[in-house]
Motif scaffolding. Structure first.
Motif, mmCIF file in Angstrom:
data_model
loop_
_atom_site.group_PDB
_atom_site.id
_atom_site.type_symbol
_atom_site.label_atom_id
_atom_site.label_comp_id
_atom_site.label_asym_id
_atom_site.label_seq_id
_atom_site.Cartn_x
_atom_site.Cartn_y
_atom_site.Cartn_z
ATOM 1 N N GLY A 107 1.342 8.310 0.166
ATOM 2 C CA GLY A 107 0.871 9.389 -0.718
ATOM 3 C C GLY A 107 1.403 10.839 -0.429
ATOM 4 N N ASP A 163 -3.397 8.320 -4.100
ATOM 5 C CA ASP A 163 -3.893 7.252 -2.916
ATOM 6 C C ASP A 163 -5.300 6.839 -2.886
ATOM 7 O OD1 ASP A 163 -4.863 9.840 -2.344
ATOM 8 O OD2 ASP A 163 -3.645 10.124 -0.343
ATOM 9 N N ASN A 169 -5.089 2.129 5.425
ATOM 10 C CA ASN A 169 -5.447 3.590 4.996
ATOM 11 C C ASN A 169 -4.233 4.393 5.439
ATOM 12 O OD1 ASN A 169 -7.179 5.664 3.980
ATOM 13 N ND2 ASN A 169 -7.355 6.188 6.158
ATOM 14 N N THR A 203 -10.589 8.803 1.648
ATOM 15 C CA THR A 203 -10.267 7.519 2.062
ATOM 16 C C THR A 203 -10.535 7.025 3.402
ATOM 17 O OG1 THR A 203 -8.169 7.703 2.592
ATOM 18 C CG2 THR A 203 -8.419 7.564 0.464
ATOM 19 N N ALA A 250 0.703 -1.217 -0.106
ATOM 20 C CA ALA A 250 0.116 0.178 0.019
ATOM 21 C C ALA A 250 0.882 1.448 -0.051
ATOM 22 C CB ALA A 250 -0.970 -0.014 1.301
ATOM 23 N N VAL A 265 -5.530 3.698 -5.038
ATOM 24 C CA VAL A 265 -4.880 2.589 -4.523
ATOM 25 C C VAL A 265 -5.804 1.960 -3.400
ATOM 26 C CG1 VAL A 265 -2.802 2.056 -3.004
ATOM 27 C CG2 VAL A 265 -2.437 3.727 -5.011
ATOM 28 N N LEU A 266 -6.196 2.667 -2.656
ATOM 29 C CA LEU A 266 -7.343 2.134 -1.630
ATOM 30 C C LEU A 266 -8.465 1.484 -2.196
ATOM 31 C CD1 LEU A 266 -7.303 2.023 1.760
ATOM 32 C CD2 LEU A 266 -8.881 3.680 1.666
ATOM 33 N N VAL A 295 -1.347 3.813 3.108
ATOM 34 C CA VAL A 295 -1.728 4.593 1.744
ATOM 35 C C VAL A 295 -1.272 6.023 1.904
ATOM 36 C CG1 VAL A 295 -3.645 5.235 0.341
ATOM 37 C CG2 VAL A 295 -3.069 2.840 1.009
ATOM 38 N N SER A 305 1.187 3.971 -3.328
ATOM 39 C CA SER A 305 0.494 5.421 -3.300
ATOM 40 C C SER A 305 1.588 6.321 -3.525
ATOM 41 C CB SER A 305 0.000 5.496 -1.785
ATOM 42 O OG SER A 305 0.906 5.327 -0.884
#
Length: 611
Positions: free
Chosen positions: A162, A125, A155, A571, A116, A128-129, A158, A120
């Motif tokens: 990011g 991001d 999360n 997210t 993850a 990706v999630l 991520v 990201s």
């Protein structure tokens, strides 16, 4: 001396604090608190409008969240995630991670967090999630760590990833763009990546080992209450496993599978294996052993009719009542397939009834008795007719079989939406060919529409992909963000903060700026925090004689430290429904992470810039 805030700024801060307290206490549901917040803003601005506005403008502000692009984006991403789930497009990735989790749960979580994080860094991001979310929900259903223990750490990984590049999030790009407008030189993609990588190494043990322990288990059923179905698996003539030793296959099967009559030797063509397991276990066994748990002619007819009528195939559990004609019959003599066009995949016999009839020995010779639970596959109308005609009680937990014929299509739509938002699409203009990036809102909405048009997601099933709690929470957070900004509350807080930083050391100045922006991003929005925080940081640098770049980076990092509330970032809201999270779960896990990251990043910035 800073002047007192305006009446509207005081009211905006009071409403924000009241909403936070109501969420944290948990006595009212998230939906009720969110709607009350919107109502208070709407009524307050109607009777006491902002300077230079009309009463109706306040209503527009309060309800603007329901038509905001952020909410449209979140709903579109949920729909695309639903498309990946119902088509089984993510099964290969899920099986890979499932294999890692089978080796060791902690190893599986660590590998997932690293995947993850690094994804990201290069891809926005949010997509990706969206890609990982359905995979981890499926893994939880297959016996890996519960979704409630993995989604918040995932999360966070991520979001940290990011933060590491200027293209990792749209907020990073916004901060860098504002800084350039203020006179700073532009930053490259990996300009500050080493700082974030070191901070990530500090945060990773907390995400991996501590955070899951702070979260509860959201699984409704325990292993003791999951029904075990007895069935007979028929190995097809075209199976790749024909001629292979059964002992070599056993490690590939789910742990819950139990052979009632342990087979010996190699697998034979058309061999029937008597076994038992949960509904999910039986599905996995059919995939691994390439067999069927009902006569092939029945399953083929169901799949053919599904294509012809464009209906989903459902698998439901039905209890045999005292009035059922099936009592005393075996499956071969029941005529279920001929009469209704459905297939019985297995039979569950409650523990209290096992003493009345002998243990199932695998096959059609089991006589059905009152209280048995049948696992039945078919089209919805046929299933209803079967239950009505044979006096069966349909239980909760009906599942749709994945529409695997559209798996590649759904995966392609998701990949296209992610690619256009993060990498861009080739475009020819006056300057030649270049990559044109689409906003995530546009690419996600286009992807959701394509999911509908291609049949990957049925329009009448879209409600299953969306969460009412998330929708009203997003709308309330957008309204709060706007009132904080437009009332002048954010500007007043920034002025107050700049006055108190004059005599502090550099590390404390960076930490204070980062905490201020973090506060804004967790209760307003990333965009608000970036828009307000970047000019304030630039001004503070000039007033205190500090280099502006580390202060701008403190703003950028603070905008990404959005772990402490679900309203801080989209997210956070995407995982809320799947993880069955409450507001307090984000506070319990997010506040320590914010403190850890602020401390680490502040020290690293001071060391990196020699402050």
């Amino acid at each position: 001396m800073t002047a007192l805030p305006s009446f509207h700024a005081i009211a905006a801060m009071a409403v924000t604090i009241a909403m936070f307290i109501a969420f944290a206490r948990g006595r009212l549901s998230t939906e009720i608190v969110s709607l009350l917040t919107i109502a208070v803003i709407a009524v307050g601005l109607y009777f006491f409008p902002l300077e230079g506005t009309k009463p109706t403008d306040g209503l527009t502000l309060a309800f603007s969240g329901f038509g905001h692009y952020a909410l449209i984006t979140i709903c579109a991403l949920m729909i695309m995630g639903r498309g990946l789930v119902v088509t089984g497009a993510l099964e290969p990735a899920a099986r890979f991670l499932e294999g890692v989790f089978k080796i060791n749960l902690q190893l599986g979580l660590l590998v997932s967090l690293l995947i993850a994080f690094f994804l990201s860094m290069a891809v926005n991001d949010t997509p990706v999630l969206v890609l990982l979310l359905p995979i981890f929900v499926a893994l939880a259903n297959k016996g890996a760590m519960p979704a409630s223990k993995t989604l918040i750490p995932l999360n966070a990984a991520v979001l940290i990833g990011g933060m590491a590049t200027t293209i990792g999030t749209s907020t990073n790009i916004l901060v860098v763009s504002i800084a350039v407008d203020l006179g700073m030189p532009p930053m490259g993609v990996f300009h500050y990546t080493p700082i974030v990588l070191i901070a990530a190494l500090v945060a990773l043990p907390y995400l991996w080992l501590v955070m899951p322990r702070l979260l509860g288990d959201n699984r409704v059923e325990s292993e003791d209450t999951v029904r075990r179905f007895y069935s007979r698996l028929r190995i097809g003539s075209d199976s790749d496993l024909v001629g292979k030793d059964i002992a070599a296959i056993l490690p590939k099967l789910p742990k819950g599978i139990r052979f009632e009559n342990a087979p010996e030797g190699v697998i034979q063509q058309e061999q029937q294996l008597s076994l038992s397991g949960t509904h999910q276990d039986l599905e996995d066994v059919m995939r691994v052993l390439q067999g069927e748990m009902a006569p092939t002619w029945v399953t083929d007819r169901i799949h053919r009719r599904s294509v012809e009528t464009r209906q989903d195939i459902n698998v439901v559990e039905m209890t045999v009542t005292a009035d059922s004609r099936l009592i005393g019959r075996s499956l071969p003599t029941s005529g279920i397939a001929d009469l209704y066009g459905v297939a019985v995949l297995g039979i569950h016999r409650p523990e209290r009834l096992l003493g009345e009839k002998r243990q199932y020995s695998g096959g059609g010779d089991l006589r059905i008795i009152e209280g048995d639970v049948l696992l039945v596959m078919g089209l919805p109308e046929d299933l209803r007719e079967f239950a009505r005609s044979d006096s069966l009680l349909v239980l909760d937990g009906a599942r749709e079989l994945p529409r695997r014929s559209k798996a590649v299509l759904a995966g392609g739509i998701m990949f296209g939406a992610i690619a256009t938002a993060s990498v861009g699409i080739p475009f020819y203009g006056s300057e030649g060919f270049y990559l044109l990036k689409m906003p995530i809102a546009i690419s996600a909405l286009a992807g959701a529409i394509l999911m509908f048009l291609t049949g990957c997601v049925k329009f009448d099933r879209v409600g299953r992909a969306l969460s009412a709690k998330v929708i009203v929470l997003v709308a309330a957070s957008i309204a709060i963000g706007r009132i904080i900004l437009e009332s002048g509350a954010a500007e007043w807080l920034g002025q107050l903060m700049s006055m108190g930083l004059q005599h502090l050391p550099a590390a404390a100045v960076l930490a204070a700026i980062m905490l201020f922006v973090t506060l804004l991003t967790n209760f307003a929005s990333n965009a608000t925090a970036a828009t307000v925080g970047t000019p304030i940081a630039f001004s503070i640098a000039a007033q205190l004689g500090l280099p502006p770049e580390p202060l701008i980076l403190a703003v950028l990092f603070g905008c990404n430290l959005c772990y402490a509330t679900p309203i801080a970032y989209q997210t956070n809201m995407l995982i809320m429904a799947e993880g069955s999270y409450e507001f307090k779960d984000y506070i319990r896990t997010g506040v320590p992470l914010v403190i850890l990251m602020v401390t680490t990043l502040s020290i690293l910035l001071v060391m990196s810039y020699g402050m």
